[in-house]
Motif scaffolding. Structure first.
Motif, PDB file in Angstrom:
ATOM      1  N   UNK A 148       0.863  -1.181   0.000  1.00 52.84           N
ATOM      2  CA  UNK A 148       0.000   0.000   0.000  1.00 52.84           C
ATOM      3  C   UNK A 148       0.899   1.230   0.000  1.00 52.84           C
ATOM      4  N   UNK A 149       0.364   2.344  -0.495  1.00 54.67           N
ATOM      5  CA  UNK A 149       1.192   3.545  -0.703  1.00 54.67           C
ATOM      6  C   UNK A 149       0.555   4.797  -0.096  1.00 54.67           C
ATOM      7  N   UNK A 150       0.259   4.777   1.227  1.00 51.83           N
ATOM      8  CA  UNK A 150      -0.336   5.980   1.835  1.00 51.83           C
ATOM      9  C   UNK A 150       0.682   7.105   1.957  1.00 51.83           C
ATOM     10  N   UNK A 151       0.201   8.345   1.894  1.00 52.31           N
ATOM     11  CA  UNK A 151       1.057   9.444   2.346  1.00 52.31           C
ATOM     12  C   UNK A 151       0.887   9.563   3.867  1.00 52.31           C
ATOM     13  N   UNK A 152       1.524  10.534   4.457  1.00 50.79           N
ATOM     14  CA  UNK A 152       1.546  10.607   5.919  1.00 50.79           C
ATOM     15  C   UNK A 152       0.146  10.894   6.490  1.00 50.79           C
ATOM     16  N   UNK A 153      -0.563  11.800   5.828  1.00 50.11           N
ATOM     17  CA  UNK A 153      -1.936  12.090   6.249  1.00 50.11           C
ATOM     18  C   UNK A 153      -2.820  10.846   6.159  1.00 50.11           C
ATOM     19  N   UNK A 154      -2.699  10.114   5.049  1.00 47.24           N
ATOM     20  CA  UNK A 154      -3.543   8.918   4.864  1.00 47.24           C
ATOM     21  C   UNK A 154      -3.217   7.832   5.898  1.00 47.24           C
ATOM     22  N   UNK A 155      -1.936   7.669   6.199  1.00 44.94           N
ATOM     23  CA  UNK A 155      -1.551   6.672   7.205  1.00 44.94           C
ATOM     24  C   UNK A 155      -2.218   6.988   8.547  1.00 44.94           C
ATOM     25  N   UNK A 156      -2.231   8.262   8.918  1.00 40.17           N
ATOM     26  CA  UNK A 156      -2.841   8.642  10.199  1.00 40.17           C
ATOM     27  C   UNK A 156      -4.352   8.480  10.162  1.00 40.17           C
ATOM     28  N   UNK A 157      -4.971   8.895   9.046  1.00 42.44           N
ATOM     29  CA  UNK A 157      -6.439   8.797   9.003  1.00 42.44           C
ATOM     30  C   UNK A 157      -6.885   7.332   8.946  1.00 42.44           C
ATOM     31  N   UNK A 158      -6.138   6.497   8.227  1.00 42.40           N
ATOM     32  CA  UNK A 158      -6.514   5.080   8.136  1.00 42.40           C
ATOM     33  C   UNK A 158      -6.520   4.404   9.501  1.00 42.40           C
ATOM     34  N   UNK A 159      -5.602   4.810  10.355  1.00 42.78           N
ATOM     35  CA  UNK A 159      -5.435   4.128  11.641  1.00 42.78           C
ATOM     36  C   UNK A 159      -5.986   4.931  12.804  1.00 42.78           C
ATOM     37  N   UNK A 160      -6.479   6.120  12.516  1.00 41.38           N
ATOM     38  CA  UNK A 160      -6.987   6.988  13.572  1.00 41.38           C
ATOM     39  C   UNK A 160      -5.907   7.284  14.620  1.00 41.38           C
ATOM     40  N   UNK A 161      -4.682   7.439  14.155  1.00 42.76           N
ATOM     41  CA  UNK A 161      -3.554   7.785  15.040  1.00 42.76           C
ATOM     42  C   UNK A 161      -3.148   9.230  14.779  1.00 42.76           C
ATOM     43  N   UNK A 162      -2.809   9.957  15.811  1.00 46.50           N
ATOM     44  CA  UNK A 162      -2.353  11.334  15.637  1.00 46.50           C
ATOM     45  C   UNK A 162      -0.892  11.372  15.188  1.00 46.50           C
ATOM     46  N   UNK A 163      -0.165  10.317  15.466  1.00 45.59           N
ATOM     47  CA  UNK A 163       1.271  10.293  15.181  1.00 45.59           C
ATOM     48  C   UNK A 163       1.562   9.366  13.995  1.00 45.59           C
ATOM     49  N   UNK A 164       2.358   9.856  13.042  1.00 41.84           N
ATOM     50  CA  UNK A 164       2.589   9.074  11.834  1.00 41.84           C
ATOM     51  C   UNK A 164       3.334   7.771  12.121  1.00 41.84           C
ATOM     52  N   UNK A 165       4.329   7.820  13.016  1.00 46.88           N
ATOM     53  CA  UNK A 165       5.098   6.597  13.291  1.00 46.88           C
ATOM     54  C   UNK A 165       4.208   5.520  13.912  1.00 46.88           C
ATOM     55  N   UNK A 166       3.357   5.926  14.832  1.00 51.00           N
ATOM     56  CA  UNK A 166       2.426   4.970  15.441  1.00 51.00           C
ATOM     57  C   UNK A 166       1.455   4.430  14.398  1.00 51.00           C
ATOM     58  N   UNK A 167       1.049   5.306  13.476  1.00 51.13           N
ATOM     59  CA  UNK A 167       0.125   4.882  12.412  1.00 51.13           C
ATOM     60  C   UNK A 167       0.764   3.791  11.558  1.00 51.13           C
ATOM     61  N   UNK A 168       2.018   3.984  11.200  1.00 54.08           N
ATOM     62  CA  UNK A 168       2.696   2.997  10.353  1.00 54.08           C
ATOM     63  C   UNK A 168       2.848   1.673  11.086  1.00 54.08           C
ATOM     64  N   UNK A 169       3.198   1.734  12.384  1.00 50.77           N
ATOM     65  CA  UNK A 169       3.282   0.502  13.182  1.00 50.77           C
ATOM     66  C   UNK A 169       1.982  -0.273  13.100  1.00 50.77           C
ATOM     67  N   UNK A 170       0.889   0.462  13.246  1.00 49.26           N
ATOM     68  CA  UNK A 170      -0.417  -0.198  13.233  1.00 49.26           C
ATOM     69  C   UNK A 170      -0.735  -0.772  11.850  1.00 49.26           C
ATOM     70  N   UNK A 171      -0.366  -0.031  10.795  1.00 54.90           N
ATOM     71  CA  UNK A 171      -0.614  -0.544   9.432  1.00 54.90           C
ATOM     72  C   UNK A 171       0.161  -1.837   9.199  1.00 54.90           C
ATOM     73  N   UNK A 172       1.355  -1.924   9.755  1.00 54.18           N
ATOM     74  CA  UNK A 172       2.180  -3.113   9.506  1.00 54.18           C
ATOM     75  C   UNK A 172       1.670  -4.318  10.284  1.00 54.18           C
ATOM     76  N   UNK A 173       1.002  -4.069  11.403  1.00 53.66           N
ATOM     77  CA  UNK A 173       0.424  -5.183  12.156  1.00 53.66           C
ATOM     78  C   UNK A 173      -0.863  -5.654  11.506  1.00 53.66           C
ATOM     79  N   UNK A 174      -1.741  -4.697  11.180  1.00 52.54           N
ATOM     80  CA  UNK A 174      -3.081  -5.091  10.739  1.00 52.54           C
ATOM     81  C   UNK A 174      -3.203  -5.108   9.229  1.00 52.54           C
ATOM     82  N   UNK A 175      -2.267  -4.452   8.551  1.00 51.82           N
ATOM     83  CA  UNK A 175      -2.484  -4.183   7.142  1.00 51.82           C
ATOM     84  C   UNK A 175      -1.722  -5.094   6.216  1.00 51.82           C
ATOM     85  N   UNK A 176      -1.371  -4.541   5.045  1.00 53.07           N
ATOM     86  CA  UNK A 176      -0.720  -5.321   3.994  1.00 53.07           C
ATOM     87  C   UNK A 176       0.700  -5.694   4.356  1.00 53.07           C
ATOM     88  N   UNK A 177       1.289  -6.451   3.486  1.00 53.22           N
ATOM     89  CA  UNK A 177       2.628  -6.967   3.767  1.00 53.22           C
ATOM     90  C   UNK A 177       3.664  -5.853   3.806  1.00 53.22           C
TER      91      UNK A 177
END
Lengths: 255, 255
Positions: A133-162
């Motif tokens: 997946x190819x989110x920008x920083x805003x999309x990563x945060x909105x997808x995961x409902x995280x205020x912080x981009x790094x936390x958002x990416x962590x969550x995407x890697x656990x729940x999301x695509x490879x």
């Protein structure tokens, strides 16, 4: 060897900067064959999206069925979805194919093109089925409902695509743009000089180029690096035929 | 010199053989910039059109207005229109721009995509505004309500556009295809060897290539000859990714 076939799913942009035209031109440049379905028509110019018109999901499903009975794609790239019913059709029919998702949630100008129920469906059902997946920083945060981009990416890697390609042009703060490819146990950073204009369709171009390179058999790291390099070239040679943003020049050859 | 911008107006074909994808790929090959509006979505595979879904004409008009305020095209190519209301919008906004019309009245498989009122409107209002139209033999007869193709062409030249490229692949009877460019006081014939398959999107490809060559500044005869030669090459290198007709390979370079 015959060219791989890629199914591109997304919206139509009359200005030609983004959406289906970005997909088709990118496929052409990479010597890949495109087939496509449109989720939405849009009222849009080279500045911004004014309005999206999602297609009726039953008609869309009939188009998708007929296409898949006729032509078997090697890879699928999904961009703008626009509506929950369409996302549900995609999951029903495409779950088994290798998939890249560019989770388009807002236009470059800031107009929202995904309601909360669609955002949740992408996160919970589509992203886990993706290869990239190819989110920008805003999309990563909105997808995961995280205020912080790094936390958002962590969550995407656990729940999301490879793999997640986190793009940085939307929030670049220095003279270079930092894009990061991340997977569960590693990451790779790519930097490119920041270019002077605003570009309409750079994200679509990048995600499509990644998909082409993957369909051509490159590994993820090489596919992403080549896609970033080429996309940067299309922006460096961008044209300005209208009154809004610059438009990528995808007639630039792939090296 | 910057690339000319062409506005392509027509339908979307998921299989990618015809419609907007043919336009965009042809523009790419000719180093022209495409902008586009979709008149219709379709349920279609590489065999035939099953159904067309014309866009709401008020939405279409809003898209066209916004696009023309942003980007000024050098030439316009119109393919599938699908509905009288859309044809009326086109006449209102595009009458002053140099125009090529491919009067798509039926699919390659024979499905009618233009009702009689639309056929009459194309003949009486759009064709007189064209620089070039590209009917096949069947379309020339239906447009003019003539049983005989030669009489139909005579009538098109009196009432219609400045030049008519009458294509012959739909009714080829020998081992070559005869295409004729006709104008009020002259004509020029082109012959190409008949190819062995059925092709989905050859007419769209040809009309788009003519438009690109005209936008690049070639005279009519040279524009048509080059477009026919290149289109023939895209068919000779056609691919067969699906179960139906062969699809033109528009990644072939223009010589």
């Amino acid at each position: 060897m015959s060219s791989p076939t890629i199914l591109f799913i997304g919206g139509h942009d009359p200005s030609g900067g983004a959406g289906l035209q970005a997909d088709i031109e990118t496929a052409c440049a990479h010597n890949c064959r495109a087939v496509s379905l449109l989720t939405c028509l849009t009222t849009q110019d080279s500045r911004d999206i004014q309005h999206i018109y999602p297609q009726d999901s039953a008609v869309f499903e009939a188009q998708l069925r007929l296409l898949l009975q006729d032509i078997q794609p090697d890879w699928v790239k999904i961009g703008l979805i626009g509506d929950l019913g369409l996302a549900q059709v995609l999951l029903r029919h495409l779950g088994v194919l290798p998939l890249v998702i560019d989770p388009v949630l807002a236009s470059g100008g800031g107009t929202t093109v995904a309601e909360n129920n669609l955002v949740a469906f992408i996160r919970d059902h589509l992203l886990p089925a993706t290869a990239l997946s190819t989110p920008n920083r805003f999309e990563a945060r909105r997808l995961t409902d995280c205020a912080d981009t790094e936390a958002a990416v962590e969550r995407l890697l656990v729940s999301g695509g490879q793999r997640v390609l986190l793009t940085g042009a939307d929030e670049a703060t220095s003279d270079s743009v930092r894009n990061r490819l991340l997977w569960k146990d590693g990451s790779r950073e790519f930097r490119h000089p920041l270019l002077p204009h605003r570009y309409h369709g750079s994200g679509c171009t990048l995600a499509s180029a990644c998909t082409c390179n993957l369909a051509l058999g490159l590994d993820f790291e090489k596919a992403v690096r080549k896609a970033l390099d080429w996309t940067w070239q299309t922006l460096r040679h961008a044209e300005h035929p209208g009154r809004g943003q610059h438009l990528p020049n995808r007639r630039i050859p792939v090296e």
